[in-house]
Design an enzyme around this catalytic site. Structure first.
Site, mmCIF file in Angstrom:
data_model
loop_
_atom_site.group_PDB
_atom_site.id
_atom_site.type_symbol
_atom_site.label_atom_id
_atom_site.label_comp_id
_atom_site.label_asym_id
_atom_site.label_seq_id
_atom_site.Cartn_x
_atom_site.Cartn_y
_atom_site.Cartn_z
ATOM 1 N N SER A 10 0.806 -1.215 0.000
ATOM 2 C CA SER A 10 0.000 0.000 0.000
ATOM 3 C C SER A 10 0.838 1.264 0.000
ATOM 4 O O SER A 10 0.299 2.367 -0.104
ATOM 5 C CB SER A 10 -0.896 0.012 1.241
ATOM 6 O OG SER A 10 -0.098 0.073 2.416
ATOM 7 N N ASP A 14 3.652 -0.917 7.240
ATOM 8 C CA ASP A 14 3.351 -2.312 7.548
ATOM 9 C C ASP A 14 3.663 -3.239 6.379
ATOM 10 O O ASP A 14 4.331 -4.268 6.547
ATOM 11 C CB ASP A 14 1.882 -2.467 7.951
ATOM 12 C CG ASP A 14 1.569 -1.821 9.293
ATOM 13 O OD1 ASP A 14 2.486 -1.726 10.119
ATOM 14 O OD2 ASP A 14 0.413 -1.411 9.503
ATOM 15 N N CYS A 93 -14.533 -5.211 1.620
ATOM 16 C CA CYS A 93 -13.485 -4.983 0.630
ATOM 17 C C CYS A 93 -12.481 -6.124 0.622
ATOM 18 O O CYS A 93 -12.073 -6.603 -0.437
ATOM 19 C CB CYS A 93 -12.791 -3.661 0.908
ATOM 20 S SG CYS A 93 -11.460 -3.278 -0.255
ATOM 21 N N GLY A 117 -0.021 -6.918 4.932
ATOM 22 C CA GLY A 117 0.529 -6.388 6.167
ATOM 23 C C GLY A 117 -0.466 -6.322 7.301
ATOM 24 O O GLY A 117 -0.278 -5.555 8.250
ATOM 25 N N CYS A 191 -10.766 4.427 3.030
ATOM 26 C CA CYS A 191 -9.787 5.018 2.120
ATOM 27 C C CYS A 191 -10.405 5.880 1.031
ATOM 28 O O CYS A 191 -9.732 6.746 0.476
ATOM 29 C CB CYS A 191 -8.935 3.906 1.500
ATOM 30 S SG CYS A 191 -9.864 2.766 0.430
#
Length: 371
Positions: A10, A14, A93, A117, A191
């Protein structure tokens, strides 16, 4: 030859630390950045992920998932609010968009494994795969992965799940390895929303209708500005004056366009009904048989991501469609709990291991179903 794994990157700390950990464990890592929303924040995330991949010397691919994300996450999010629910888009999601997109990329890159992560573990119990709570409980994300199938779990690696020292330790690792995202802030919960979710819904045509705020016995105590603007358990923003104590939202009468409120002593629930339940550590047949033979299946349940798991009994499990793994479940709580909202997810646990989970369809108060 090294085992090959597609890691969802991303652009955050992480997933970046996960990449290095997988490399150290002997994996051939392919970083995959899935683009769900085409905006400036995403472009920065792609650049950060590419910078980490270049530094580590691993392959990096970008996958356009904007259409899938819009159809499987954003549209259902808006529809759920329009029908009076309070959705939890991250759980949906992971099941319908993020993980399937990562698997597609893995197959395209010849990777038998996928990794993320997330702070959780993959375990095996009685021949089945399941998600289990992370070693560092304050960051545990097992709730978010509760609807993943056996096929997905068989391929999934979660490098951060066994790290007990917490996020500060993860950042220290990133800094010690010279990763350029070591001090990058964590991402927001939803997000695709920047600002108010009500503004987001309004931009998509969800205006709502004004209506009455009523007590459990039907007495009108105020007016609301659209049912989608309120969630179960909400106390602030009701603008009800003259009461001896605060009111809480405890229900929505959608057909009457009424928002139902009560004092805290009347706001707890004693059970929930769950639809579209999917199972990990246990099969639906086992749960259904226990309900028939013993009257219930004991476990614990999280009714919201941030809530603690509460002891409960599954008293009904309709396993008629057990071949698909999706069932309808009714549970009774051992002790009354603070109310949750239809559209949230109920996730069942046996100690630290996820048994399964599904969408909360309705709540039960004093043995009666409510919305």
């Amino acid at each position: 030859m090294p085992r090959r794994v597609a890691l969802g990157m991303s652009g955050g700390v992480d997933s970046s630390v996960s990449a290095r950990m997988l490399m150290d464990a002997g994996f051939d890592v392919v970083g995959v950045t899935c683009v769900f929303v085409d905006d400036e924040a995403t472009r920065h995330a792609v650049a950060d992920a590419r910078a980490v991949a270049d530094m580590l010397g691993i392959a990096h691919v970008v996958k356009d998932c904007t259409e899938r994300f819009s159809c499987t996450v954003v549209d259902p999010f808006v529809e759920a609010y329009a029908s009076g629910e309070t959705p939890s888009p991250c759980v949906a999601c992971n099941r319908s968009c993020k993980i399937p997109s990562l698997i597609e990329a893995a197959d395209e890159q010849g990777c038998p494994f996928i990794a993320t992560g997330h702070y959780a573990k993959v375990v095996r119990r009685d021949g089945r795969f399941a998600i289990a709570r992370a070693a560092y409980l304050p960051k545990d994300q097992s709730y978010m992965l509760s609807l993943l199938s056996q096929d997905v779990l068989a391929r999934l690696l979660l490098p951060l799940g066994s790290i007990a020292q917490g996020k500060a330790y993860i950042r220290d690792l990133a800094a010690s390895w010279g990763l350029p995202v070591a001090s990058k802030s964590d991402s927001q919960d939803i997000c695709f929303i920047h600002g108010s979710h009500l503004d987001f819904l309004s931009e998509r045509g969800l205006a709502g209708r004004r209506g009455a705020i009523v007590t459990l016995d039907g007495r009108v105590v105020g007016s609301h500005e659209g049912l989608h603007r309120y969630t179960m358990g909400q106390r602030k923003g009701l603008d009800i004056g003259g009461a001896p104590e605060p009111y809480y939202v405890v229900g929505k009468r959608f057909e009457e366009n009424e928002l139902v409120v009560a004092f805290v002593s009347e706001a707890s629930i004693d059970g929930v009904c769950v639809k579209d339940a999917l199972w990990q550590a246990v099969s639906p047949d086992v749960v259904a048989e226990a309900c028939k033979a013993d009257g219930s299946f004991p476990c614990s349940v999280k009714l919201r991501y941030r809530q603690n798991a509460a002891p409960c009994r599954i008293v009904h499990c309709d396993a008629a469609d057990a071949s698909a793994g999706a069932t309808r479940v009714r549970i009774e709580l051992e002790e009354p709990q603070a109310t949750t909202a239809p559209g949230q997810y109920a996730v069942f646990y046996d100690d630290d291991v996820v048994l399964g989970g599904g969408v909360i369809e309705s709540l039960t108060r004093n043995g009666r179903d409510i919305r």
